[in-house]
Design an enzyme around this catalytic site. Structure first.
Site, PDB file in Angstrom:
ATOM      1  CB  THR A  44      -0.932   0.044   1.235  1.00  0.00           C
ATOM      2  OG1 THR A  44      -0.146   0.001   2.434  1.00  0.00           O
ATOM      3  CG2 THR A  44      -1.911  -1.112   1.218  1.00  0.00           C
ATOM      4  CG  ASN A  46       0.338   4.496   4.095  1.00  0.00           C
ATOM      5  OD1 ASN A  46       0.931   3.553   3.582  1.00  0.00           O
ATOM      6  ND2 ASN A  46      -0.519   4.342   5.079  1.00  0.00           N
ATOM      7  CD  GLU A 123      -3.193   1.428   5.900  1.00  0.00           C
ATOM      8  OE1 GLU A 123      -2.372   0.532   5.627  1.00  0.00           O
ATOM      9  OE2 GLU A 123      -3.942   1.391   6.890  1.00  0.00           O
TER      10      GLU A 123
END
Length: 205
Positions: A44, A46, A123
């Site tokens: 992911t 951020n 995320e």
């Protein structure tokens, strides 16, 4: 806890996003919790979140969403990218050239009850395999719809299973023309100063 039973296979009405969508939010990719790749096998990205406001909208429910991501990067030829026309072409990019590429994405907004986060976060899982990290790169998100609320899970395996379903729902949802065409949205290729990148200027002219 996650409700029992099968989940819907698509998200969002077939005619396209309805208010408050689409939502637009962006920022530089920052270091996150470090568990997407290590623990879940689902990397992911951020980005900072300004209080509880998402794209200027104050009442965004915590949960999982889908849409398009515009990522600024230096690159060689990137197979399977969307070139702003949502047609999946794979034209080459000169190495070292800095420009935006558009990809499908699924994202979570919230506290992630399974990990008991102490602050709300965004995320983003971009549906593409990257060879390198891109910390500091500008990431613009066009959020097109809501998939599901946040759930707590009895195990990490149950969480991963639901994320895999989220990815499949995102892929099917974005295949519909009303959503597919929004990969052209100018915001996806805007730099932090609100200007389109050079390639986009050339495409428009």
């Amino acid at each position: 806890m996650r409700p029992a039973g099968p989940r819907p296979t698509v998200a969002g009405p077939p005619t396209g996003p309805e208010p408050p969508f689409p939502l637009r939010v962006g920022g530089p990719v920052i270091s996150g919790f470090g568990r997407g790749s290590k623990e879940l096998g689902i990397p992911t990205a951020n980005i900072p979140i300004d209080g509880l406001s998402i794209g200027g909208y104050e009442e965004v429910e915590s949960g999982v969403y889908f849409g398009w991501a515009g990522l600024e990067q230096h690159s060689n030829v990137i197979p399977g990218h969307h070139d702003g026309e949502a047609n999946g072409s794979t034209d080459g990019v000169v190495k070292g050239q800095k420009e935006f590429r558009v990809y499908p994405m699924v994202m979570s907004i919230g506290w992630n009850p399974f990990y008991k986060n102490e602050k709300r976060s965004i995320e983003v899982h971009i549906l593409h395999t990257f060879e390198h990290d891109f910390y500091g790169a500008q990431l613009n998100l066009l959020i097109l719809g809501f998939i599901r609320p946040e759930y707590d899970y009895v195990s990490r395996e149950a969480l991963i299973e639901d994320i895999r379903i989220d990815i499949a729902v995102t892929e099917r949802s974005l295949e519909r023309e009303a959503y597919k065409k929004l990969a052209d949205d100018a915001y996806l290729k805007m730099n932090p100063k609100g200007q389109p990148d050079q390639r986009m200027k050339e495409d428009i002219s």
